[in-house]
Design a protein around this motif. Structure first.
Motif, PDB file in Angstrom:
ATOM      1  N   GLN A 139       0.327 -61.303 -35.782  1.00 29.74           N
ATOM      2  CA  GLN A 139      -0.832 -60.670 -36.407  1.00 29.74           C
ATOM      3  C   GLN A 139      -1.336 -59.452 -35.617  1.00 29.74           C
ATOM      4  O   GLN A 139      -2.154 -58.698 -36.121  1.00 29.74           O
ATOM      5  CB  GLN A 139      -1.973 -61.668 -36.551  1.00 29.74           C
ATOM      6  CG  GLN A 139      -1.666 -62.802 -37.499  1.00 29.74           C
ATOM      7  CD  GLN A 139      -2.783 -63.826 -37.512  1.00 29.74           C
ATOM      8  OE1 GLN A 139      -3.365 -64.132 -36.489  1.00 29.74           O
ATOM      9  NE2 GLN A 139      -3.076 -64.342 -38.698  1.00 29.74           N
ATOM     10  N   LEU A 140      -0.893 -59.296 -34.386  1.00 30.18           N
ATOM     11  CA  LEU A 140      -1.436 -58.243 -33.525  1.00 30.18           C
ATOM     12  C   LEU A 140      -1.274 -56.840 -34.100  1.00 30.18           C
ATOM     13  O   LEU A 140      -2.197 -56.032 -34.007  1.00 30.18           O
ATOM     14  CB  LEU A 140      -0.820 -58.313 -32.129  1.00 30.18           C
ATOM     15  CG  LEU A 140      -1.415 -59.369 -31.220  1.00 30.18           C
ATOM     16  CD1 LEU A 140      -0.653 -59.429 -29.908  1.00 30.18           C
ATOM     17  CD2 LEU A 140      -2.884 -59.107 -30.961  1.00 30.18           C
ATOM     18  N   ASP A 141      -0.116 -56.529 -34.676  1.00 32.48           N
ATOM     19  CA  ASP A 141       0.089 -55.189 -35.245  1.00 32.48           C
ATOM     20  C   ASP A 141      -0.959 -54.851 -36.291  1.00 32.48           C
ATOM     21  O   ASP A 141      -1.396 -53.708 -36.391  1.00 32.48           O
ATOM     22  CB  ASP A 141       1.479 -55.066 -35.875  1.00 32.48           C
ATOM     23  CG  ASP A 141       2.582 -54.958 -34.841  1.00 32.48           C
ATOM     24  OD1 ASP A 141       2.270 -54.730 -33.657  1.00 32.48           O
ATOM     25  OD2 ASP A 141       3.753 -55.122 -35.223  1.00 32.48           O
ATOM     26  N   LYS A 142      -1.376 -55.840 -37.050  1.00 32.67           N
ATOM     27  CA  LYS A 142      -2.367 -55.629 -38.103  1.00 32.67           C
ATOM     28  C   LYS A 142      -3.789 -55.585 -37.531  1.00 32.67           C
ATOM     29  O   LYS A 142      -4.640 -54.854 -38.010  1.00 32.67           O
ATOM     30  CB  LYS A 142      -2.238 -56.742 -39.146  1.00 32.67           C
ATOM     31  CG  LYS A 142      -3.148 -56.593 -40.338  1.00 32.67           C
ATOM     32  CD  LYS A 142      -2.847 -57.612 -41.419  1.00 32.67           C
ATOM     33  CE  LYS A 142      -3.182 -59.009 -40.967  1.00 32.67           C
ATOM     34  NZ  LYS A 142      -3.130 -60.018 -42.033  1.00 32.67           N
ATOM     35  N   VAL A 143      -4.043 -56.352 -36.485  1.00 33.81           N
ATOM     36  CA  VAL A 143      -5.385 -56.524 -35.954  1.00 33.81           C
ATOM     37  C   VAL A 143      -5.786 -55.434 -34.957  1.00 33.81           C
ATOM     38  O   VAL A 143      -6.920 -54.944 -34.983  1.00 33.81           O
ATOM     39  CB  VAL A 143      -5.504 -57.922 -35.287  1.00 33.81           C
ATOM     40  CG1 VAL A 143      -6.806 -58.080 -34.549  1.00 33.81           C
ATOM     41  CG2 VAL A 143      -5.333 -59.010 -36.330  1.00 33.81           C
ATOM     42  N   LEU A 144      -4.898 -55.059 -34.055  1.00 32.10           N
ATOM     43  CA  LEU A 144      -5.241 -54.158 -32.949  1.00 32.10           C
ATOM     44  C   LEU A 144      -5.873 -52.826 -33.334  1.00 32.10           C
ATOM     45  O   LEU A 144      -6.823 -52.405 -32.675  1.00 32.10           O
ATOM     46  CB  LEU A 144      -4.009 -53.899 -32.086  1.00 32.10           C
ATOM     47  CG  LEU A 144      -3.610 -55.015 -31.144  1.00 32.10           C
ATOM     48  CD1 LEU A 144      -2.290 -54.682 -30.452  1.00 32.10           C
ATOM     49  CD2 LEU A 144      -4.674 -55.308 -30.127  1.00 32.10           C
TER      50      LEU A 144
END
Length: 94
Positions: free
Chosen positions: A75-80
């Protein structure tokens, strides 16, 4: 972690809420913890611990001393990207 830090926790799932419970048990003030999660259930669980629960980072009170990501790695790519504008030179990202 200092009990005087303003913490923004990204992710109010099991891991995130366990961190919050630990911080509170160690004396971190609930008013200095904000949890961001899009899930209403996660926000309700965070609020039940006495911390501020937010649906979006845009609602966060600034400044923040520590931003900790408690989301699944995929999920990091979407959240960061949403968090790049809230830091200053003293903000620690974990």
């Amino acid at each position: 972690m200092s009990t005087g830090s303003d913490i923004l926790l990204v992710g109010g799932g099991n891991m995130g809420l366990a961190l919050v419970a630990g911080w509170l048990a160690k004396g971190q003030g609930a008013k200095r913890i904000q949890v961001v999660d899009p899930s209403n259930d996660a926000r309700e669980a965070a609020a039940a611990l006495g911390v501020t629960a937010l649906a979006d980072v845009a609602e966060a009170s600034l400044p923040i001393d520590v931003v900790l990501f408690a989301v699944k790695p995929q999920q990091l790519d979407k959240v960061l990207p949403a968090y790049t504008g809230i830091a200053d030179s003293k903000t620690v990202y974990l």
